[in-house]
Motif scaffolding. Structure first.
Motif, PDB file in Angstrom:
ATOM      1  N   UNK A  26       8.138   2.580 -53.647  1.00 30.81           N
ATOM      2  CA  UNK A  26       7.049   3.594 -53.629  1.00 30.81           C
ATOM      3  C   UNK A  26       7.171   4.429 -55.013  1.00 30.81           C
ATOM      4  N   UNK A  27       8.318   5.107 -55.141  1.00 28.97           N
ATOM      5  CA  UNK A  27       8.190   5.983 -56.391  1.00 28.97           C
ATOM      6  C   UNK A  27       8.296   5.082 -57.679  1.00 28.97           C
ATOM      7  N   UNK A  28       8.966   4.143 -57.723  1.00 28.91           N
ATOM      8  CA  UNK A  28       9.258   3.394 -58.980  1.00 28.91           C
ATOM      9  C   UNK A  28       7.841   2.397 -59.426  1.00 28.91           C
ATOM     10  N   UNK A  29       7.398   1.850 -58.426  1.00 27.11           N
ATOM     11  CA  UNK A  29       6.352   0.738 -58.654  1.00 27.11           C
ATOM     12  C   UNK A  29       4.810   1.691 -58.496  1.00 27.11           C
ATOM     13  N   UNK A  30       4.570   1.939 -57.176  1.00 23.47           N
ATOM     14  CA  UNK A  30       3.266   2.284 -56.719  1.00 23.47           C
ATOM     15  C   UNK A  30       3.101   3.624 -57.368  1.00 23.47           C
ATOM     16  N   UNK A  31       4.102   4.535 -57.282  1.00 20.50           N
ATOM     17  CA  UNK A  31       4.013   5.897 -57.806  1.00 20.50           C
ATOM     18  C   UNK A  31       3.197   6.911 -56.733  1.00 20.50           C
ATOM     19  N   UNK A  32       3.525   6.901 -55.706  1.00 21.04           N
ATOM     20  CA  UNK A  32       3.509   8.278 -54.669  1.00 21.04           C
ATOM     21  C   UNK A  32       2.113   7.873 -54.308  1.00 21.04           C
ATOM     22  N   UNK A  33       1.815   6.621 -53.912  1.00 16.29           N
ATOM     23  CA  UNK A  33       0.352   6.304 -53.577  1.00 16.29           C
ATOM     24  C   UNK A  33       0.252   6.473 -51.848  1.00 16.29           C
ATOM     25  N   UNK A  34       1.408   6.131 -51.209  1.00 14.16           N
ATOM     26  CA  UNK A  34       1.257   6.428 -49.828  1.00 14.16           C
ATOM     27  C   UNK A  34       1.901   5.830 -48.759  1.00 14.16           C
ATOM     28  N   UNK A  35       1.455   4.234 -48.730  1.00 14.59           N
ATOM     29  CA  UNK A  35       1.968   3.726 -47.546  1.00 14.59           C
ATOM     30  C   UNK A  35       3.458   3.385 -47.354  1.00 14.59           C
ATOM     31  N   UNK A  36       4.102   2.990 -48.524  1.00 15.16           N
ATOM     32  CA  UNK A  36       5.636   2.970 -48.291  1.00 15.16           C
ATOM     33  C   UNK A  36       6.306   4.209 -48.155  1.00 15.16           C
ATOM     34  N   UNK A  37       5.672   5.514 -48.698  1.00 17.88           N
ATOM     35  CA  UNK A  37       6.116   6.674 -48.749  1.00 17.88           C
ATOM     36  C   UNK A  37       6.445   7.123 -47.050  1.00 17.88           C
ATOM     37  N   UNK A  38       5.313   6.766 -46.193  1.00 15.65           N
ATOM     38  CA  UNK A  38       5.182   7.207 -45.007  1.00 15.65           C
ATOM     39  C   UNK A  38       6.042   6.318 -44.143  1.00 15.65           C
ATOM     40  N   UNK A  39       6.229   4.989 -44.402  1.00 14.86           N
ATOM     41  CA  UNK A  39       7.174   4.121 -43.718  1.00 14.86           C
ATOM     42  C   UNK A  39       8.224   4.338 -44.177  1.00 14.86           C
ATOM     43  N   UNK A  40       9.106   4.632 -45.218  1.00 17.62           N
ATOM     44  CA  UNK A  40      10.263   4.964 -45.650  1.00 17.62           C
ATOM     45  C   UNK A  40      10.809   6.168 -45.010  1.00 17.62           C
ATOM     46  N   UNK A  41      10.109   7.281 -45.026  1.00 17.59           N
ATOM     47  CA  UNK A  41      10.258   8.585 -44.338  1.00 17.59           C
ATOM     48  C   UNK A  41      10.599   8.325 -42.867  1.00 17.59           C
ATOM     49  N   UNK A  42       9.509   7.536 -42.274  1.00 19.27           N
ATOM     50  CA  UNK A  42       9.525   7.143 -40.802  1.00 19.27           C
ATOM     51  C   UNK A  42      11.013   6.163 -40.614  1.00 19.27           C
ATOM     52  N   UNK A  43      11.369   5.204 -41.354  1.00 23.31           N
ATOM     53  CA  UNK A  43      12.306   4.621 -41.354  1.00 23.31           C
ATOM     54  C   UNK A  43      13.582   5.289 -41.125  1.00 23.31           C
ATOM     55  N   UNK A  44      13.832   6.484 -41.977  1.00 26.41           N
ATOM     56  CA  UNK A  44      14.889   7.512 -42.117  1.00 26.41           C
ATOM     57  C   UNK A  44      15.033   8.258 -40.862  1.00 26.41           C
ATOM     58  N   UNK A  45      13.727   8.871 -40.353  1.00 23.52           N
ATOM     59  CA  UNK A  45      13.724   9.286 -39.128  1.00 23.52           C
ATOM     60  C   UNK A  45      14.209   8.539 -37.935  1.00 23.52           C
ATOM     61  N   UNK A  46      13.794   7.252 -37.766  1.00 19.79           N
ATOM     62  CA  UNK A  46      14.041   6.281 -36.767  1.00 19.79           C
ATOM     63  C   UNK A  46      15.497   5.986 -37.136  1.00 19.79           C
ATOM     64  N   UNK A  47      16.185   5.819 -37.982  1.00 18.11           N
ATOM     65  CA  UNK A  47      17.514   5.539 -38.360  1.00 18.11           C
ATOM     66  C   UNK A  47      18.701   6.867 -37.612  1.00 18.11           C
ATOM     67  N   UNK A  48      18.114   7.903 -38.043  1.00 20.48           N
ATOM     68  CA  UNK A  48      18.513   9.025 -37.630  1.00 20.48           C
ATOM     69  C   UNK A  48      18.352   9.248 -35.888  1.00 20.48           C
TER      70      UNK A  48
END
Length: 156
Positions: A26-48
């Motif tokens: 998200x940060x390197x390729x898309x540039x804070x566009x959204x979808x992978x940011x939301x998914x990545x944060x959700x993955x960390x929360x689910x892991x926790x």
């Protein structure tokens, strides 16, 4: 211990890995566009939640991942869009911006000329609250669109 067995025994580590990779992409390729940011944060929360033993089992974990992704998207979508559209400060794309110049011809919302550095440049009014700038009147360059200078009267 093979990789499949490790993944089956440590679901939370898989969510952390997937979240990290998603955020990096998200940060390197898309540039804070959204979808992978939301998914990545959700993955960390689910892991926790999995690490804490609050949820257990692939079905519930994947369901939680989907629901948390949706909730995070609802919460962060508008603030992210506002942040992206905030402008980022004054236009510094040309050293001509902000210069006071003389109108070389009458300037209106569609056409005109200014004189800058010994050259006549195409110009037009930036602000339509003024009908025109008369030839010889001083004006200020507000922005540049291609080879056209967007100007405003100096006294406004």
């Amino acid at each position: 211990m093979d990789i499949v067995q490790y993944a089956m025994d440590h679901h939370d580590h898989i969510y952390y890995l997937v979240g990290g990779v998603s955020l990096i992409i998200e940060l390197a390729v898309i540039g804070l566009g959204g979808p992978l940011l939301f998914f990545g944060i959700a993955a960390f929360i689910t892991g926790a939640l999995t690490s804490l033993g609050i949820i257990n089992g692939w079905e519930i974990e994947l369901f939680t991942l989907g629901i948390v992704t949706g909730i995070i998207a609802l919460i962060l979508w508008k603030p992210l869009k506002n942040f992206q559209n905030s402008g980022g400060g004054s236009d510094t794309s040309s050293d001509m911006i902000g210069r006071d110049v003389k109108a070389a011809s009458d300037i209106d919302a569609h056409s005109g000329k200014i004189r800058f550095s010994g050259i006549d440049w195409n110009a037009r009014l930036q602000d339509t609250s003024v009908s025109k700038i008369d030839e010889g009147q001083m004006c200020q360059i507000i922005a540049v669109e291609g080879t056209t200078m967007l100007v405003k009267p100096l006294n406004s």
